[in-house]
Design a protein around this motif. Structure first.
Motif, short mmCIF file in Angstrom:
data_model
loop_
_atom_site.label_atom_id
_atom_site.label_comp_id
_atom_site.label_asym_id
_atom_site.label_seq_id
_atom_site.Cartn_x
_atom_site.Cartn_y
_atom_site.Cartn_z
N GLY A 186 27.19 62.66 76.41
CA GLY A 186 25.74 62.70 76.43
C GLY A 186 25.09 62.20 75.16
O GLY A 186 23.87 62.34 74.99
N ARG A 190 25.04 63.19 84.11
CA ARG A 190 24.64 64.02 85.25
C ARG A 190 25.83 64.71 85.91
O ARG A 190 25.69 65.80 86.45
CB ARG A 190 23.91 63.16 86.30
CG ARG A 190 22.56 62.63 85.83
CD ARG A 190 21.55 63.76 85.71
NE ARG A 190 20.26 63.28 85.23
CZ ARG A 190 19.86 63.28 83.97
NH1 ARG A 190 20.67 63.77 83.04
NH2 ARG A 190 18.68 62.83 83.62
N ARG A 218 31.19 74.53 81.75
CA ARG A 218 30.18 75.03 82.69
C ARG A 218 29.19 75.96 82.01
O ARG A 218 28.02 76.03 82.42
CB ARG A 218 30.87 75.72 83.86
CG ARG A 218 31.52 74.72 84.82
CD ARG A 218 32.39 75.37 85.87
NE ARG A 218 32.81 74.39 86.87
CZ ARG A 218 33.82 74.55 87.71
NH1 ARG A 218 34.51 75.70 87.71
NH2 ARG A 218 34.14 73.62 88.58
N ALA A 260 28.24 75.54 78.88
CA ALA A 260 27.54 74.83 77.81
C ALA A 260 26.67 73.67 78.28
O ALA A 260 25.71 73.31 77.59
CB ALA A 260 28.56 74.31 76.79
N VAL A 261 26.99 73.06 79.41
CA VAL A 261 26.21 71.89 79.82
C VAL A 261 24.83 72.31 80.30
O VAL A 261 24.63 73.44 80.76
CB VAL A 261 26.93 71.11 80.94
CG1 VAL A 261 28.24 70.53 80.45
CG2 VAL A 261 27.14 71.97 82.17
N PRO A 262 23.85 71.41 80.19
CA PRO A 262 22.52 71.70 80.75
C PRO A 262 22.59 71.95 82.25
O PRO A 262 23.54 71.56 82.93
CB PRO A 262 21.73 70.42 80.43
CG PRO A 262 22.46 69.77 79.30
CD PRO A 262 23.91 70.10 79.51
N GLU A 263 21.55 72.60 82.77
CA GLU A 263 21.56 72.98 84.19
C GLU A 263 21.62 71.78 85.12
O GLU A 263 22.09 71.89 86.25
CB GLU A 263 20.32 73.82 84.50
CG GLU A 263 20.34 75.20 83.86
CD GLU A 263 19.14 76.03 84.26
OE1 GLU A 263 18.29 75.51 85.03
OE2 GLU A 263 19.04 77.19 83.83
N ASP A 264 21.13 70.63 84.66
CA ASP A 264 21.10 69.47 85.55
C ASP A 264 22.40 68.67 85.51
O ASP A 264 22.50 67.59 86.12
CB ASP A 264 19.92 68.55 85.21
CG ASP A 264 19.99 68.02 83.79
OD1 ASP A 264 20.80 68.53 82.99
OD2 ASP A 264 19.23 67.07 83.47
N VAL A 265 23.41 69.16 84.81
CA VAL A 265 24.72 68.50 84.76
C VAL A 265 25.70 69.27 85.62
O VAL A 265 25.86 70.48 85.48
CB VAL A 265 25.25 68.40 83.31
CG1 VAL A 265 26.64 67.80 83.30
CG2 VAL A 265 24.30 67.56 82.46
N THR A 266 26.37 68.57 86.53
CA THR A 266 27.34 69.17 87.42
C THR A 266 28.75 68.93 86.89
O THR A 266 29.08 67.82 86.47
CB THR A 266 27.23 68.56 88.83
OG1 THR A 266 25.91 68.78 89.33
CG2 THR A 266 28.25 69.20 89.77
N LEU A 284 30.66 68.21 73.57
CA LEU A 284 29.22 68.03 73.71
C LEU A 284 28.52 67.80 72.38
O LEU A 284 27.30 67.64 72.34
CB LEU A 284 28.61 69.22 74.43
CG LEU A 284 29.13 69.45 75.86
CD1 LEU A 284 28.63 70.77 76.42
CD2 LEU A 284 28.71 68.30 76.77
#
Length: 831
Positions: free
Chosen positions: A339, A347, A382, A384-390, A649
């Motif tokens: 990112g 994403r 899971r 640590a990533v932003p909510e919009d990252v799957t 990240l």
């Protein structure tokens, strides 16, 4: 106010002498052998309390080896070696001391400072590096940290225990220069600079004499030359002869209660075969250890309770050390941190590889502990990533040849029965691994034990042919539901008792089961208690489980399809407990199973493939030039997943550098022999040329050189100034020169650099002399001062049996690895 250290040392010495003076021969001898698996004493007549020792290279186990008594799991010693940071090693030592005190231990059996002579050494993960300077500096720092915490250390295994094959009997043959400049060097540095309270004698022999009896190396070199005043303890069961051990300087024979000392040593003294003055010297050192540890009446401890360091958070410390150890080997197109490129929005991350969900947090054997939890790569990402990252996951093929201990879906209890079938005790089980060493639940005596039953229920979460496994040595009976799956004997594959304990055979059976339907399971291990515990007592076996098998080809295809549609593919690969463990050397450096194929297929489907390697020692990476990034995570301890998320990240920088050279192909490895010849001898025919020096001598190009590692910023080496002081260095680690190096962070974010100073001409004679960590914000410069010790300009003279200082001139080079050197100068030592 803390009293003057010399005053406290004098008081301890006086107390020790006073105790020794009032002991008769049997009482003195009683101090020299273990009372049980992990302790010495108590000896009330000496005011000697119970002194407890514990394994501790990567976590302190205490007296129990079971998941029911968890310990903080730190990154493996190779990971600590990769930090190249003495302060990190000291911090690890402080946490080990804190854990030891919590577990009631007074001495930890650490650090392991044998060298990475060859990547085929099975216990590679438990030692720091291939270089004696890096090993010695970090080992001394860990010793300092542990002993600042009021707990003793025993650097091990003294000396030349650098492989596992026939380790009880192998006779290492090495010339005096090789021993002095390589294998003895880390021990010498620690003894002279950190003053460890103990040292552990290796199982192996050196030039015909086993190390527990080696008068020349124990009494002559260790004590006579270096001034070691601590306890020399045997490796467990390594003391074999009463007279030779006593005369050879072995202070403490472990474990007990049956050792070569005791009544045997009393008789040897009374028969004139061992002078009583020798016993006095051995006992005095054991009493001094007890005094330092605070278990000798009337003697001030080395660290008073009020002077102990401030408590550390175990999880936070383990996480920080792990991140600092990760080595970024490759990073094309700035693939990491994820990112980081606004032009490539993140994403979806497709994760593949079994170690992503079931990592190896530590190596097998003496370094193994059971942590309260293990953070996985999936957990860390899971969270640590932003909510919009799957984050998606496909395990790929299982690289393990043995099933893991039964855990998910199992509720198990271990019940101990006596020889008369009466129930003696029960123990709740965290999983299907039953392991008790030295003591049994409920205080049951090994001699009273008739059998152990592991019973409970298995409730599967999917239909199909599940696999159950029995792993161990001896007689077993396995029942599941109304079926008898096994009733018979399992025999060890090796005569090495450690291999039988750590890598026992396995039998696998199929059980058809339905999701949500509980199945009773019962595994019975028949035990003759008198045979189980003639030395120290040991019960070790497992009930294993594997889910219904999916064909490997299908698992690879699933991972490839998942990766093809993702912004980034993250493949986690690694070794297994069969390929890296105490008790067995490696026969290949290839990743087990079809992991190489998994990486290659995923990389072909997604050019933005990042590979994380979960291994304690070098592995081959034939795909390394076809992936965007390679991150080496070692065995990262209990917080490894969270630390990996930090680094992947960009919340933290991968701070590690390689502590050992990684080969591109097995045929290129310059030192390979770990198997003794027909006479039981293992010749170190390569002499002092191992690691990067062996590679330089052979003219081969490895995949990655010693010292290599990238970060998330760039560094410029701007100046090197060598300053020679007017005084004369007296000790081998006194400075003969100071190299002042100015480096600048030319990137766009704060960073960490390891500045490495090498001495000698280009080629096999160039070796590491000093190193230091530099940290700077973006655009800032910082000066690093590197002290060049006298020993760096000395060579061992085998003819004169002494160190000789070479007047020079000595070429000096500084840079980022053994071959990426940026600045040079000359150092001339006056005659």
């Amino acid at each position: 106010m803390v009293k003057d250290m010399s005053e406290m040392s004098d008081k301890r010495a006086e107390a020790v002498d006073a105790v020794l003076a009032r002991l008769d021969l049997p009482a003195k001898v009683a101090l020299l052998g273990g009372a049980d698996m992990w302790s010495v004493g108590p000896v009330p007549s000496a005011g000697f309390g119970r002194l407890v020792l514990s394994d501790g290279p990567a976590g302190v186990r205490g007296e129990d080896w079971t998941p029911e008594d968890p310990s903080v799991a730190l990154p493996s010693p190779t990971a600590l070696g990769a930090t190249w940071d003495p302060e990190a090693a000291r911090l690890a030592g402080l946490l080990l001391a804190q854990e030891a005190r919590r577990k009631g231990a007074h001495v930890v059996l650490a650090p392991t400072v044998n060298l990475h002579r060859t990547p085929y050494g099975g216990r590679h993960f438990e030692a720091y590096a291939e270089d004696p300077v890096l090993t010695g500096v970090l080992g001394a720092a860990l010793v300092t940290g542990v002993q600042e915490g009021g707990v003793g250390t025993t650097p091990k295994h003294y000396v030349a225990n650098d492989s596992e094959t026939d380790r009880y009997t192998v006779d290492v043959h090495a010339d005096s220069r090789t021993l002095r400049e390589l294998y003895l060097a880390p021990f010498e540095r620690m003894v002279r600079t950190a003053r460890p309270w103990g040292l552990m004698a290796a199982y192996n022999s050196v030039d015909g004499t086993t190390m527990s009896e080696h008068d020349v190396l124990n009494n002559g070199v260790l004590r006579g030359e270096w001034g070691f005043d601590g306890v020399l303890v045997s490796d467990w069961t390594g003391a074999r002869d009463t007279v030779r051990c006593a005369l050879g300087g072995l202070d403490l024979a472990m474990p007990g209660p049956h050792t070569v000392y005791g009544e045997h040593l009393v008789a040897a003294v009374r028969e004139g075969r061992v002078p009583e003055e020798t016993v006095d010297a051995l006992a005095r050192r054991v009493l001094l250890l007890a005094a330092r540890a605070g278990v000798l009446e009337g003697a001030p401890p080395a660290v008073a309770p009020g002077d102990l360091p401030a408590p550390l958070d175990g999880e936070e410390t383990a996480r920080a050390l792990a991140a600092r150890s990760f080595v970024l080997l490759r990073n094309e197109r700035n693939a990491l941190p994820l990112g980081g490129d606004a032009a490539r929005p993140l994403r979806r991350i497709a994760v593949a590889g079994l170690p992503a969900a079931h990592p190896r947090f530590g190596g097998g054997g003496s370094a193994q502990v059971f942590p309260p939890h293990v953070s996985t790569v999936l957990d860390g990402l899971r969270a640590a990533v932003p909510e919009d990252v799957t984050v998606t996951y496909e395990p790929g093929p299982d690289p393990r040849s043995r099933l893991a201990p039964a855990a998910d879906g199992f509720a198990l209890t271990a019940t101990l029965f006596g020889l008369d079938d009466a129930e003696l005790a029960r123990a709740a089980q965290a999983d299907g691994s039953v392991r008790w060493m030295g003591a049994l639940p409920g205080g049951v005596a090994f001699g009273d034990l008739g059998r152990v039953e592991l019973t409970g229920e298995f409730t599967p979460d999917e239909d199909g042919a599940h696999r159950l496994a029995v792993r161990g040595v001896g007689h077993f009976r396995l029942e599941a539901g109304d079926r008898l799956l096994f009733d018979g004997e399992l025999h060890p594959d090796s005569e090495d008792p450690a291999a039988a304990f750590l890598n026992p055979p396995q039998r696998v059976f199929t059980l058809d089961a339905h999701a949500g339907h509980a199945v009773p399971v019962r595994l019975v291990h028949s035990v003759n208690g008198k045979e189980a515990g003639p030395l120290f007592g040991l019960i070790s076996f497992e009930l294993g489980h594997g889910a219904p098998v999916v064909p490997d080809d299908e698992l690879i295809e699933r991972a490839v399809r998942d990766a093809a549609d993702a912004d980034v593919a993250l493949v986690v690969v690694g070794t297994t407990d069969e390929s890296e463990s105490e008790g067995v050397d490696r026969d290949t450096l290839a990743l087990p199973g079809r992991q190489d194929e998994l990486v290659a297929r995923v990389a072909a489907a997604n050019p933005d493939t990042v590979v994380v390697v979960n291994a304690g020692a070098p592995v081959l990476m034939p795909w390394r030039e076809r992936v965007a990034a390679v991150l080496l995570a070692w065995f990262p301890g209990q917080a490894g997943g969270s630390a990996l998320a930090d680094v992947l990240l960009g919340a933290a920088e991968p701070g590690g550098r390689l502590p050992t050279t990684w080969p591109a192909a097995e045929t290129d490895v310059p030192v390979r022999q770990v198997v003794p010849d027909g006479d039981g001898q293992l010749p170190y025919a390569e002499g002092p040329y191992i690691g990067y020096r062996a590679w330089a001598r052979a003219g081969s190009e490895p995949a990655y050189w010693f010292g290599h590692g990238l970060g998330y910023t760039e560094w410029a080496y701007e100046a090197l100034d060598v300053r020679v002081p007017s005084g004369t260095a007296e000790g081998p680690y006194d400075s003969v020169a100071e190299a002042v190096v100015r480096v600048r962070n030319t990137g766009g974010r704060p960073g960490r650099e390891v500045v490495q100073l090498y001495l000698g001409p280009e080629g096999a004679e160039r070796s590491l002399a000093a190193f230091a960590v530099a940290e700077a914000d973006a655009g800032d410069a910082v000066e690093v001062r590197l002290a060049v010790p006298l020993r760096a300009v000395q060579r061992w003279d085998a003819t004169g049996e002494c160190w000789r200082t070479e007047s020079g001139p000595h070429p000096l080079s500084v840079g980022r690895s053994a071959t990426d050197l940026r600045l040079s100068a000359e150092l001339t030592i006056p005659d």
